[in-house]
Design an enzyme around this catalytic site. Sequence first.
Site, mmCIF file in Angstrom:
data_model
loop_
_atom_site.group_PDB
_atom_site.id
_atom_site.type_symbol
_atom_site.label_atom_id
_atom_site.label_comp_id
_atom_site.label_asym_id
_atom_site.label_seq_id
_atom_site.Cartn_x
_atom_site.Cartn_y
_atom_site.Cartn_z
ATOM 1 N N LYS A 68 0.832 -1.217 0.000
ATOM 2 C CA LYS A 68 0.000 0.000 0.000
ATOM 3 C C LYS A 68 0.865 1.265 0.000
ATOM 4 O O LYS A 68 0.769 2.106 0.888
ATOM 5 C CB LYS A 68 -0.960 -0.010 1.186
ATOM 6 C CG LYS A 68 -1.892 -1.215 1.226
ATOM 7 C CD LYS A 68 -2.837 -1.156 2.420
ATOM 8 C CE LYS A 68 -3.734 -2.370 2.468
ATOM 9 N NZ LYS A 68 -2.998 -3.617 2.833
ATOM 10 N N HIS A 70 2.338 4.839 -0.397
ATOM 11 C CA HIS A 70 1.755 6.185 -0.416
ATOM 12 C C HIS A 70 2.803 7.154 0.092
ATOM 13 O O HIS A 70 3.121 7.177 1.285
ATOM 14 C CB HIS A 70 0.495 6.250 0.447
ATOM 15 C CG HIS A 70 -0.165 7.597 0.429
ATOM 16 N ND1 HIS A 70 -0.375 8.292 -0.743
ATOM 17 C CD2 HIS A 70 -0.655 8.375 1.427
ATOM 18 C CE1 HIS A 70 -0.978 9.437 -0.463
ATOM 19 N NE2 HIS A 70 -1.138 9.515 0.849
ATOM 20 N N GLY A 73 5.785 11.369 -5.108
ATOM 21 C CA GLY A 73 5.848 10.615 -6.346
ATOM 22 C C GLY A 73 7.170 9.930 -6.600
ATOM 23 O O GLY A 73 7.205 8.759 -6.999
#
Length: 235
Positions: A68, A70, A73
């Site tokens: 996951k 996050h 970028g």
Amino acid sequence: MAQADPADRDRLIVALDVPSVDAANAMIEKLGDSVGFYKIGYQLAYAGGLPLVEKLARAGKKVFVDLKLHDIGNTVARGVESLNSLGATFLTVHAYPQTMKAAVAARGDSGLKILAVTVLTSYDDSDLADAGYRFGVRDLVEARARQALAIGVDGLVCSPEEAANLRGIVGPDMALVTPGIRPAGAAAGDQKRIMTPARAIAAGASHLVVGRPVMEAADPKQAAEAIVAEIAQAT
């Protein structure tokens, strides 16, 4: 039991939620050819399990790396590149636009598929309210699904309850990977939005993530084979 169709077998993803590589290897040995797809999440990854991705890939297995991602970028992109080099099949990121865009760009035209996590299957409307959201699970999932589709993500992680609605939004080709799968009679555990394997497949799920009903079964191989048989009947 007759040999399962590989296409049906690979729709079952067994979650290797164990505390060590030794425990994971022992379970993989027990399951043998009954399982062709495994999930490695936080617990095993942080216990030295990431090299197992490459080992399983070399053995012809598929691996879902459920971390996951996050972050900014550039950090997400570098993580995607590293995991891609190990031979992972699926990789999760949280369904935020910048995160999804970075992951899709870093994946390029490789075989790695990026899955966006819409809303965790342990959450319900009250959990979202506690987190400050002014709308419910369904609305948030739909909004994030549309964003993911526009960005070019390969699939979504969603609850089985949401699969039918999302299939109508994203079309037939996007992967819909559903945790919260419990065979009839199994305990729900910490999942709030659950469904049996047959119902989830009928609802539009492409892959089912199953942990405890296989991992904690008296006969894990038999439990996995029963789920694959249920998938085959529902297909």
